[in-house]
Design a protein around this motif. Sequence first.
Motif, mmCIF file in Angstrom:
data_model
loop_
_atom_site.group_PDB
_atom_site.id
_atom_site.type_symbol
_atom_site.label_atom_id
_atom_site.label_comp_id
_atom_site.label_asym_id
_atom_site.label_seq_id
_atom_site.Cartn_x
_atom_site.Cartn_y
_atom_site.Cartn_z
ATOM 1 N N GLU A 246 3.852 8.570 3.155
ATOM 2 C CA GLU A 246 3.858 7.127 2.882
ATOM 3 C C GLU A 246 2.506 6.516 3.230
ATOM 4 N N MET A 247 1.917 6.909 4.379
ATOM 5 C CA MET A 247 0.628 6.356 4.790
ATOM 6 C C MET A 247 -0.506 6.840 3.899
ATOM 7 N N LEU A 248 -0.401 8.067 3.396
ATOM 8 C CA LEU A 248 -1.472 8.628 2.576
ATOM 9 C C LEU A 248 -1.473 8.085 1.145
ATOM 10 N N PRO B 211 -5.108 3.628 -0.287
ATOM 11 C CA PRO B 211 -5.061 2.330 -0.933
ATOM 12 C C PRO B 211 -4.486 2.405 -2.352
ATOM 13 N N ILE B 212 -3.831 1.298 -2.756
ATOM 14 C CA ILE B 212 -3.238 1.187 -4.078
ATOM 15 C C ILE B 212 -3.915 0.021 -4.802
ATOM 16 N N THR B 213 -4.353 0.250 -6.041
ATOM 17 C CA THR B 213 -4.913 -0.825 -6.846
ATOM 18 C C THR B 213 -3.758 -1.598 -7.475
ATOM 19 N N LEU B 214 -3.675 -2.892 -7.155
ATOM 20 C CA LEU B 214 -2.600 -3.732 -7.674
ATOM 21 C C LEU B 214 -2.880 -4.191 -9.098
ATOM 22 N N PHE C 191 -1.372 -3.860 7.082
ATOM 23 C CA PHE C 191 -1.741 -3.888 5.671
ATOM 24 C C PHE C 191 -2.598 -5.106 5.364
ATOM 25 N N SER C 192 -3.450 -4.964 4.331
ATOM 26 C CA SER C 192 -4.273 -6.084 3.888
ATOM 27 C C SER C 192 -4.524 -5.946 2.391
ATOM 28 N N VAL C 193 -4.828 -7.080 1.771
ATOM 29 C CA VAL C 193 -5.184 -7.126 0.352
ATOM 30 C C VAL C 193 -6.667 -7.446 0.285
ATOM 31 N N ARG C 194 -7.393 -6.700 -0.556
ATOM 32 C CA ARG C 194 -8.838 -6.890 -0.642
ATOM 33 C C ARG C 194 -9.263 -7.113 -2.086
ATOM 34 N N HIS C 195 -10.155 -8.081 -2.252
ATOM 35 C CA HIS C 195 -10.802 -8.331 -3.539
ATOM 36 C C HIS C 195 -12.263 -8.599 -3.248
ATOM 37 N N PRO D 8 5.328 -4.064 2.311
ATOM 38 C CA PRO D 8 4.162 -3.726 1.483
ATOM 39 C C PRO D 8 4.532 -3.073 0.149
ATOM 40 N N LYS D 9 5.710 -2.461 0.069
ATOM 41 C CA LYS D 9 6.118 -1.828 -1.186
ATOM 42 C C LYS D 9 6.439 -2.855 -2.261
ATOM 43 N N LYS D 10 6.713 -4.099 -1.850
ATOM 44 C CA LYS D 10 7.096 -5.150 -2.797
ATOM 45 C C LYS D 10 5.936 -6.059 -3.169
ATOM 46 N N ILE D 11 4.726 -5.717 -2.737
ATOM 47 C CA ILE D 11 3.576 -6.557 -3.048
ATOM 48 C C ILE D 11 3.075 -6.228 -4.449
ATOM 49 N N THR D 12 3.017 -7.255 -5.280
ATOM 50 C CA THR D 12 2.520 -7.123 -6.644
ATOM 51 C C THR D 12 1.167 -7.818 -6.743
#
Length: 143
Positions: A61-63, A66-69, A88-92, A105-109
Amino acid sequence: MCFQPKLIGFSPDSNEKIFLKNGPYGFYVQLGEDRKRGSPPKRASIEAKDVESITLDNAMEMLRYPITLGEHPDDKQPVVLKHSKFGFSVRHRRTIAPVPKSMDPKKITLEVGLKLLLRKDVKQCGRPKNKPRAEEAEEAMWL
Protein backbone atom coordinates in the motif's frame (compact mmCIF):
# COMPACT_ATOMS: atom_id res chain seq x y z
CA MET A 1 21.63 -0.45 18.05
CA CYS A 2 21.97 -1.53 14.45
CA PHE A 3 18.83 -2.63 12.62
CA GLN A 4 19.40 -5.32 10.01
CA PRO A 5 17.18 -5.14 6.89
CA LYS A 6 14.18 -7.43 7.29
CA LEU A 7 12.63 -9.31 4.36
CA ILE A 8 8.86 -8.75 4.51
CA GLY A 9 7.92 -10.75 1.43
CA PHE A 10 7.77 -10.68 -2.35
CA SER A 11 5.84 -8.30 -4.59
CA PRO A 12 2.95 -10.12 -6.28
CA ASP A 13 3.41 -7.98 -9.42
CA SER A 14 7.15 -8.22 -10.08
CA ASN A 15 8.25 -10.98 -7.66
CA GLU A 16 10.91 -8.60 -6.24
CA LYS A 17 11.85 -8.69 -2.56
CA ILE A 18 10.32 -6.12 -0.20
CA PHE A 19 12.53 -5.06 2.72
CA LEU A 20 11.98 -3.13 5.92
CA LYS A 21 15.02 -0.90 6.47
CA ASN A 22 16.21 1.83 8.81
CA GLY A 23 17.85 4.94 7.35
CA PRO A 24 19.05 8.27 8.68
CA TYR A 25 15.48 9.66 8.60
CA GLY A 26 13.68 6.67 10.06
CA PHE A 27 12.20 3.39 8.88
CA TYR A 28 11.12 2.73 5.30
CA VAL A 29 10.12 -0.11 2.98
CA GLN A 30 12.05 -0.83 -0.20
CA LEU A 31 11.03 -2.72 -3.32
CA GLY A 32 13.99 -4.69 -4.71
CA GLU A 33 17.67 -4.96 -3.88
CA ASP A 34 20.10 -2.03 -3.63
CA ARG A 35 21.63 -1.28 -7.04
CA LYS A 36 25.10 -0.04 -7.87
CA ARG A 37 24.02 1.53 -11.18
CA GLY A 38 20.85 2.86 -12.67
CA SER A 39 17.85 4.20 -10.84
CA PRO A 40 17.52 3.52 -7.11
CA PRO A 41 14.84 1.07 -5.92
CA LYS A 42 11.42 2.40 -4.97
CA ARG A 43 11.15 3.35 -1.30
CA ALA A 44 8.38 4.58 1.00
CA SER A 45 8.64 6.13 4.47
CA ILE A 46 6.80 4.56 7.39
CA GLU A 47 4.80 6.67 9.81
CA ALA A 48 3.79 3.70 12.03
CA LYS A 49 5.18 3.60 15.56
CA ASP A 50 5.43 -0.21 15.72
CA VAL A 51 7.56 -1.15 12.71
CA GLU A 52 7.53 -4.84 13.62
CA SER A 53 3.80 -4.97 12.81
CA ILE A 54 4.32 -3.96 9.14
CA THR A 55 2.84 -6.62 6.86
CA LEU A 56 3.28 -7.27 3.15
CA ASP A 57 -0.10 -5.62 2.47
CA ASN A 58 0.95 -2.49 4.40
CA ALA A 59 4.22 -2.32 2.47
CA MET A 60 2.50 -2.74 -0.91
CA GLU A 61 0.00 0.00 0.00
CA MET A 62 2.82 2.44 0.88
CA LEU A 63 4.81 1.59 -2.25
CA ARG A 64 1.91 2.52 -4.57
CA TYR A 65 2.52 6.23 -3.97
CA PRO A 66 3.13 8.74 -5.56
CA ILE A 67 -0.01 8.64 -7.71
CA THR A 68 -0.74 11.17 -10.47
CA LEU A 69 -4.32 12.35 -9.99
CA GLY A 70 -4.45 14.17 -13.33
CA GLU A 71 -3.52 17.42 -15.02
CA HIS A 72 -4.18 20.83 -13.49
CA PRO A 73 -6.79 22.61 -15.65
CA ASP A 74 -4.84 25.89 -15.76
CA ASP A 75 -1.36 24.77 -16.89
CA LYS A 76 -1.72 21.03 -17.66
CA GLN A 77 1.00 20.18 -15.10
CA PRO A 78 0.49 16.98 -13.05
CA VAL A 79 -1.27 16.99 -9.68
CA VAL A 80 0.31 14.26 -7.53
CA LEU A 81 -0.76 12.53 -4.30
CA LYS A 82 2.36 11.73 -2.25
CA HIS A 83 3.06 9.86 0.97
CA SER A 84 5.78 10.68 3.50
CA LYS A 85 6.47 9.88 7.11
CA PHE A 86 4.41 12.98 8.00
CA GLY A 87 1.32 11.77 6.14
CA PHE A 88 -0.23 12.37 2.74
CA SER A 89 -0.02 15.53 0.65
CA VAL A 90 -1.12 16.81 -2.75
CA ARG A 91 1.49 18.55 -4.88
CA HIS A 92 1.24 20.74 -7.95
CA ARG A 93 4.47 22.32 -9.16
CA ARG A 94 5.79 24.25 -6.12
CA THR A 95 2.59 24.05 -4.06
CA ILE A 96 2.13 21.34 -1.41
CA ALA A 97 -1.16 20.86 0.45
CA PRO A 98 -1.44 18.47 3.41
CA VAL A 99 -4.25 15.91 3.35
CA PRO A 100 -6.29 15.97 6.59
CA LYS A 101 -5.88 12.85 8.76
CA SER A 102 -9.66 12.34 8.69
CA MET A 103 -9.66 12.02 4.87
CA ASP A 104 -9.14 8.60 3.23
CA PRO A 105 -6.27 8.95 0.69
CA LYS A 106 -7.80 6.23 -1.50
CA LYS A 107 -10.84 8.46 -2.11
CA ILE A 108 -8.90 11.53 -3.22
CA THR A 109 -9.67 12.48 -6.80
CA LEU A 110 -8.36 15.30 -8.98
CA GLU A 111 -11.27 17.53 -7.93
CA VAL A 112 -10.59 16.95 -4.22
CA GLY A 113 -6.87 17.53 -4.78
CA LEU A 114 -7.55 20.86 -6.50
CA LYS A 115 -9.73 21.95 -3.55
CA LEU A 116 -6.95 21.03 -1.10
CA LEU A 117 -4.47 23.11 -3.14
CA LEU A 118 -6.71 26.19 -2.68
CA ARG A 119 -6.77 25.98 1.13
CA LYS A 120 -4.90 28.37 3.41
CA ASP A 121 -2.52 25.76 4.88
CA VAL A 122 -0.65 25.13 1.60
CA LYS A 123 3.11 25.60 1.47
CA GLN A 124 5.43 26.70 -1.30
CA CYS A 125 8.63 24.75 -1.89
CA GLY A 126 11.57 24.98 -4.24
CA ARG A 127 13.28 27.98 -5.63
CA PRO A 128 11.07 30.93 -6.63
CA LYS A 129 11.57 32.56 -10.00
CA ASN A 130 13.75 35.66 -9.97
CA LYS A 131 11.82 38.91 -9.99
CA PRO A 132 13.37 41.77 -11.96
CA ARG A 133 15.03 44.37 -9.78
CA ALA A 134 13.36 47.75 -9.49
CA GLU A 135 16.19 49.52 -11.39
CA GLU A 136 16.02 47.06 -14.29
CA ALA A 137 12.24 47.41 -14.41
CA GLU A 138 12.56 51.23 -14.61
CA GLU A 139 15.15 50.96 -17.39
CA ALA A 140 12.93 48.61 -19.35
CA MET A 141 10.05 51.02 -18.93
CA TRP A 142 12.00 53.92 -20.49
CA LEU A 143 13.26 51.93 -23.46
